[in-house]
Design an enzyme around this catalytic site. Structure first.
Site, PDB file in Angstrom:
ATOM      1  N   HIS A  57       0.848  -1.202   0.000  1.00 47.41           N
ATOM      2  CA  HIS A  57       0.000   0.000   0.000  1.00 47.41           C
ATOM      3  C   HIS A  57       0.880   1.248   0.000  1.00 47.41           C
ATOM      4  O   HIS A  57       1.159   1.835   1.048  1.00 47.41           O
ATOM      5  CB  HIS A  57      -0.899  -0.026   1.241  1.00 47.41           C
ATOM      6  N   HIS A  59       1.598   5.101  -2.031  1.00 48.05           N
ATOM      7  CA  HIS A  59       1.164   6.125  -2.981  1.00 48.05           C
ATOM      8  C   HIS A  59       2.411   6.790  -3.570  1.00 48.05           C
ATOM      9  O   HIS A  59       3.160   7.456  -2.848  1.00 48.05           O
ATOM     10  CB  HIS A  59       0.282   7.165  -2.282  1.00 48.05           C
ATOM     11  N   LEU A  60       2.628   6.581  -4.859  1.00 44.53           N
ATOM     12  CA  LEU A  60       3.788   7.160  -5.535  1.00 44.53           C
ATOM     13  C   LEU A  60       3.449   8.435  -6.301  1.00 44.53           C
ATOM     14  O   LEU A  60       4.337   9.106  -6.812  1.00 44.53           O
ATOM     15  CB  LEU A  60       4.422   6.128  -6.477  1.00 44.53           C
ATOM     16  N   ARG A  61       2.163   8.743  -6.420  1.00 46.01           N
ATOM     17  CA  ARG A  61       1.643  10.010  -6.967  1.00 46.01           C
ATOM     18  C   ARG A  61       1.842  10.198  -8.471  1.00 46.01           C
ATOM     19  O   ARG A  61       1.076  10.931  -9.087  1.00 46.01           O
ATOM     20  CB  ARG A  61       2.255  11.202  -6.228  1.00 46.01           C
ATOM     21  N   ASN A  91      -4.584   5.963  -7.271  1.00 43.72           N
ATOM     22  CA  ASN A  91      -5.143   7.320  -7.256  1.00 43.72           C
ATOM     23  C   ASN A  91      -4.129   8.369  -7.697  1.00 43.72           C
ATOM     24  O   ASN A  91      -3.814   9.314  -6.984  1.00 43.72           O
ATOM     25  CB  ASN A  91      -5.744   7.667  -5.895  1.00 43.72           C
ATOM     26  N   ASP A 304       0.746   2.630   3.789  1.00 39.39           N
ATOM     27  CA  ASP A 304      -0.131   3.711   3.318  1.00 39.39           C
ATOM     28  C   ASP A 304       0.679   5.004   3.193  1.00 39.39           C
ATOM     29  O   ASP A 304       0.214   6.093   3.552  1.00 39.39           O
ATOM     30  CB  ASP A 304      -1.327   3.903   4.240  1.00 39.39           C
ATOM     31  N   HIS A 308       2.689  14.399   0.578  1.00 37.87           N
ATOM     32  CA  HIS A 308       2.011  15.633   0.171  1.00 37.87           C
ATOM     33  C   HIS A 308       3.010  16.777   0.161  1.00 37.87           C
ATOM     34  O   HIS A 308       4.017  16.751   0.878  1.00 37.87           O
ATOM     35  CB  HIS A 308       0.870  15.977   1.143  1.00 37.87           C
TER      36      HIS A 308
END
Length: 456
Positions: A57, A59-61, A91, A304, A308
């Protein structure tokens, strides 16, 4: 050209000591007092040898969110934390809901060379929860997607959820659900309870997670499909999953490091580093999550990792984005919350952070036993040191870690991916050096395939 490493005197998870010779990406010899001509030698005296960690899980964006993270910077963060494989959530922008996007993400990971990047495909088009995405095309693509998730959003429509489970079952995949009933969490800012009322922040009730999990395990049982529950955060969710497993339902579950350590009390200071979805819960939930990971009700730890920009986090609580970075700190947090407390041992850490996530995500070549002939996906960890976690320990692009200033145990000293080093002496290897090593591995694999074809 060969790439040979000799790791001397490492301690394995069963307490024994061994030297390890790695050549051309494979473990070729185990034993004591080994030698290897021309090898790069790593002194592992006092270090623990773990199978390379696998995150289900992340997030590599990229594409679209490169201001927060890229596949390259996220891969560097992963290697720094001892990871050799990550599963990239869908996402991005555009959403990874087509074969083209998942193949792009995989190619970017191969080019970076720090970890194996396995794209996760979206369940629904644009993560909107109304129409199924190109699930079959993503499964048949070069990326061979086997995990699908709308993470960040819940697949709230029960009919769409059933259809997705049926479709994904056909090729042995798994659906990873972000369990959040949207109508029960409108305007939610933190865990619902006395503290949310006191702070005047909208509450995120535990039942909003538990109700979706209860519905979905029943749907998975009805269809005969595999369900994975993302970032479990409440004691009630643990009980639902425990009941489902007792019935033989094919459900697995993950817990994040931050839900194993942090509680809702941290929200009192309105520090947006602690704003996350699902929110930080009560101390009673933390205790239940730790116990569930120890007894196997929860199968794995997943970060997770949610980077940002500073603009998205360094603002008032209401406007701040949800999410925390976690790849670089995950092993230390599990060390602190689970090993130092006596709840699990290091063999269990290997299970919940490498072996089982690799099996759930079907990440070939990872989470393998330490044996001759196995891929050299390895992590060396120093259990004896402590560090005050700071931005110096963050190898990714974003700085929104909830652990800054906190004393954590342990430090990854070396990471080996496909037999070459991505972390040496606790420092991430230069990106160009790693990319060159990755190209050599690809060239060697292509040559071997050609020679194999010629031989036939």
């Amino acid at each position: 050209m060969t790439t040979t490493h000799l790791i001397r005197g490492a301690e394995t998870v069963d307490g024994s000591r061994t030297d390890v010779v790695v050549r051309d990406g494979v473990v070729v010899e185990l034993g004591t007092s080994l030698t290897a001509v021309g090898a790069t030698v790593t002194d592992a005296d006092g270090l623990l040898l773990l199978p390379g960690l696998v995150d289900l899980h992340t997030h590599l964006r990229e594409p679209g969110g490169e201001g927060s993270e890229t596949v390259l910077t996220g891969s560097r963060a992963a290697a720094s934390g001892g990871y050799t494989a990550v599963n990239a959530m869908a996402n991005s922008s555009p959403v990874a809901d087509t074969a083209g996007v998942v193949e792009q993400v995989q190619a970017l990971g191969e080019r970076a060379g720090f970890v194996t990047v396995r794209p996760i495909g979206a369940v629904s088009q644009g993560l909107k929860g109304t129409h199924l995405s190109e699930i079959g095309a993503m499964a048949r693509s070069r990326a061979a997607v086997r995990v699908f998730s709308d993470d960040g959003s819940c697949v709230a429509d029960p009919l769409l959820m059933r259809r997705a489970l049926e479709y994904i079952k056909g090729f042995g995949g798994v659906l990873a659900q972000h369990a959040q009933e949207p109508r029960l969490t409108e305007g939610a800012q933190m865990n619902e309870g006395a503290l949310s009322a006191e702070l005047g922040l909208g509450g995120w009730p535990a039942v909003a997670e538990e109700a979706i999990i209860a519905r979905d395990v029943l749907l998975a049982d009805h269809v005969g499909a595999r369900l994975h529950v993302c970032h479990v955060s409440t004691a009630g969710s643990v009980e639902v999953i425990r009941w489902a497993k007792s019935r033989g339902i094919e459900v697995t579950a993950e817990v994040t490091p931050h839900h194993l350590l942090l509680t809702e009390d941290l929200v009192s200071g309105y520090d947006s580093r602690y704003k996350v979805n699902p929110p930080l819960r009560r101390s009673e939930d933390v205790d239940a999550l730790r116990a569930a990971l120890a007894d196997g009700t929860i199968d794995i730890v997943a970060t997770d990792h949610a980077p940002h920009t500073s603009e998205a986090k360094c603002c008032e609580w209401d406007a701040a984005a949800n999410g925390m970075v976690g790849l670089e700190s995950a092993l230390s947090v599990v060390h602190h919350t689970m090993v130092d407390t006596g709840l699990i041992g290091w063999a269990d850490v290997a299970r919940v952070m490498s072996i089982t996530p690799a099996a759930i995500g079907q990440v070939t070549g990872h989470g393998r036993p330490l044996a001759v002939g196995e891929p050299a996906e390895l992590t060396l960890y120093d259990r004896e040191v402590t560090r005050t976690f700071s931005t110096e320990h963050l190898a990714g692009k974003s700085r929104n870690s909830p652990y800054l200033g906190r004393v954590l145990p342990g430090q990854v000293r070396a990471t080996f991916h496909q037999g070459y080093a991505t972390v040496v002496d606790g420092h991430v290897v230069d990106s160009e050096v790693v990319a060159h090593a990755a190209r050599l591995v690809d060239s060697a694999a292509a040559l071997a395939a050609t020679e194999g074809t010629s031989a036939r």
